[in-house]
Design an enzyme around this catalytic site. Sequence first.
Site, PDB file in Angstrom:
ATOM      1  N   ASN A 186       0.729  -1.220   0.106  1.00  0.00           N
ATOM      2  CA  ASN A 186       0.019   0.071   0.122  1.00  0.00           C
ATOM      3  C   ASN A 186       0.982   1.135   0.103  1.00  0.00           C
ATOM      4  O   ASN A 186       1.424   1.709   0.948  1.00  0.00           O
ATOM      5  CB  ASN A 186      -0.913   0.128   1.280  1.00  0.00           C
ATOM      6  CG  ASN A 186      -1.878   1.126   1.286  1.00  0.00           C
ATOM      7  OD1 ASN A 186      -1.547   2.329   0.848  1.00  0.00           O
ATOM      8  ND2 ASN A 186      -3.068   0.906   1.763  1.00  0.00           N
ATOM      9  N   LYS A 217       0.347   4.062   2.870  1.00  0.00           N
ATOM     10  CA  LYS A 217       1.116   3.423   4.230  1.00  0.00           C
ATOM     11  C   LYS A 217       2.428   3.474   4.035  1.00  0.00           C
ATOM     12  O   LYS A 217       3.237   3.942   5.332  1.00  0.00           O
ATOM     13  CB  LYS A 217       0.634   1.838   4.288  1.00  0.00           C
ATOM     14  CG  LYS A 217      -0.601   1.388   5.235  1.00  0.00           C
ATOM     15  CD  LYS A 217      -0.530   0.301   5.732  1.00  0.00           C
ATOM     16  CE  LYS A 217      -1.876  -0.161   6.242  1.00  0.00           C
ATOM     17  NZ  LYS A 217      -2.010  -1.519   6.636  1.00  0.00           N
ATOM     18  N   ASP A 234      -1.126  -4.482  10.983  1.00  0.00           N
ATOM     19  CA  ASP A 234      -2.340  -4.677  10.589  1.00  0.00           C
ATOM     20  C   ASP A 234      -3.441  -3.549  11.437  1.00  0.00           C
ATOM     21  O   ASP A 234      -3.143  -3.387  12.634  1.00  0.00           O
ATOM     22  CB  ASP A 234      -2.925  -5.989  11.044  1.00  0.00           C
ATOM     23  CG  ASP A 234      -4.140  -6.684  10.356  1.00  0.00           C
ATOM     24  OD1 ASP A 234      -4.120  -6.410   9.032  1.00  0.00           O
ATOM     25  OD2 ASP A 234      -5.184  -7.162  10.967  1.00  0.00           O
ATOM     26  N   PHE A 286      -7.312   7.994   3.511  1.00  0.00           N
ATOM     27  CA  PHE A 286      -7.909   6.779   3.069  1.00  0.00           C
ATOM     28  C   PHE A 286      -8.435   5.796   3.732  1.00  0.00           C
ATOM     29  O   PHE A 286      -8.646   5.847   4.891  1.00  0.00           O
ATOM     30  CB  PHE A 286      -6.423   6.134   2.268  1.00  0.00           C
ATOM     31  CG  PHE A 286      -5.557   5.417   3.329  1.00  0.00           C
ATOM     32  CD1 PHE A 286      -5.491   4.133   3.593  1.00  0.00           C
ATOM     33  CD2 PHE A 286      -4.555   6.278   3.739  1.00  0.00           C
ATOM     34  CE1 PHE A 286      -4.698   3.768   4.438  1.00  0.00           C
ATOM     35  CE2 PHE A 286      -3.684   5.890   4.603  1.00  0.00           C
ATOM     36  CZ  PHE A 286      -3.690   4.633   4.935  1.00  0.00           C
ATOM     37  N   TYR A 317     -11.403   4.230   5.929  1.00  0.00           N
ATOM     38  CA  TYR A 317     -12.492   4.767   6.633  1.00  0.00           C
ATOM     39  C   TYR A 317     -11.998   6.274   7.232  1.00  0.00           C
ATOM     40  O   TYR A 317     -13.015   6.873   8.067  1.00  0.00           O
ATOM     41  CB  TYR A 317     -12.721   4.012   7.744  1.00  0.00           C
ATOM     42  CG  TYR A 317     -13.143   2.677   7.214  1.00  0.00           C
ATOM     43  CD1 TYR A 317     -14.542   2.224   7.038  1.00  0.00           C
ATOM     44  CD2 TYR A 317     -12.361   1.757   7.114  1.00  0.00           C
ATOM     45  CE1 TYR A 317     -14.842   0.986   6.492  1.00  0.00           C
ATOM     46  CE2 TYR A 317     -12.655   0.152   6.731  1.00  0.00           C
ATOM     47  CZ  TYR A 317     -14.001  -0.042   6.360  1.00  0.00           C
ATOM     48  OH  TYR A 317     -14.379  -1.245   6.015  1.00  0.00           O
ATOM     49  N   LYS A 365      -1.811  14.092  11.682  1.00  0.00           N
ATOM     50  CA  LYS A 365      -2.324  12.708  11.710  1.00  0.00           C
ATOM     51  C   LYS A 365      -1.040  11.776  12.112  1.00  0.00           C
ATOM     52  O   LYS A 365      -1.444  10.945  12.771  1.00  0.00           O
ATOM     53  CB  LYS A 365      -2.893  12.224  10.021  1.00  0.00           C
ATOM     54  CG  LYS A 365      -3.358  10.842  10.221  1.00  0.00           C
ATOM     55  CD  LYS A 365      -4.142  10.567   9.041  1.00  0.00           C
ATOM     56  CE  LYS A 365      -4.436   9.231   9.029  1.00  0.00           C
ATOM     57  NZ  LYS A 365      -5.034   8.693   7.551  1.00  0.00           N
ATOM     58  N   ARG A 409      -2.090   4.460  13.913  1.00  0.00           N
ATOM     59  CA  ARG A 409      -0.811   4.033  13.321  1.00  0.00           C
ATOM     60  C   ARG A 409       0.413   4.686  13.854  1.00  0.00           C
ATOM     61  O   ARG A 409       1.448   4.025  14.350  1.00  0.00           O
ATOM     62  CB  ARG A 409      -0.903   4.058  11.726  1.00  0.00           C
ATOM     63  CG  ARG A 409       0.117   3.105  11.058  1.00  0.00           C
ATOM     64  CD  ARG A 409      -0.287   3.223   9.532  1.00  0.00           C
ATOM     65  NE  ARG A 409      -1.180   2.417   9.337  1.00  0.00           N
ATOM     66  CZ  ARG A 409      -2.371   2.654   8.567  1.00  0.00           C
ATOM     67  NH1 ARG A 409      -2.615   3.956   8.297  1.00  0.00           N
ATOM     68  NH2 ARG A 409      -3.306   1.820   8.605  1.00  0.00           N
TER      69      ARG A 409
END
Length: 196
Positions: free
Chosen positions: A9, A12, A67, A150, A152, A173, A179
Amino acid sequence: MQIVLATHNAHKVDELRRILEPQLPGIEVLAYDGPEPIEDGATFTENALIKARAAATHTGLPAIADDSGICVDVLGGSPGIFSARWAGPARDSEQNLRLLLWQISDIADDHRGAHFTCVAALALPDGAERAVSAEWPGQLLHEPNGTNGFGYDPIFLPDGYAISAAELSAHVKNQVSHRAMAFEALIPVVREILGG
């Protein structure tokens, strides 16, 4: 020293590089281009470790994986580990978001509690591994807002904010998200194990 991020991704990879590289000088963070393992774990921790182990085995380098998913209170914690494929195996973020909104469309604001969970894992080629976790509490909005995130993010209203996660700047963020918190907790582990 090099460490590989066990994800395909691109969002990410960018996000994690912004979090990790400033705090791990001397460690080069690489994107992973190897085979994707089957994530058949029953928990976020199991799936994070599956990904990290696979990348470490494939590359011969220390590997970091995560995850994560959204857990909705009135849905008993679902989608949870199924967040990426909530609307089916296509892993379509827009369909996942729309299905979740439809499922809770008649739920009042005071019952729309949710949190993002993230487990970050480190696996070494020699079999050593560690995992840490973090949660980001909030509630679900009725409609998507924002384009800075990205998954939700556009329907998640973090506690303490009046805007969605997708309306937060990348800088904010990367300080407050699930994360960010999980990887912040993993950084001392990386330093301890790799000497970074």
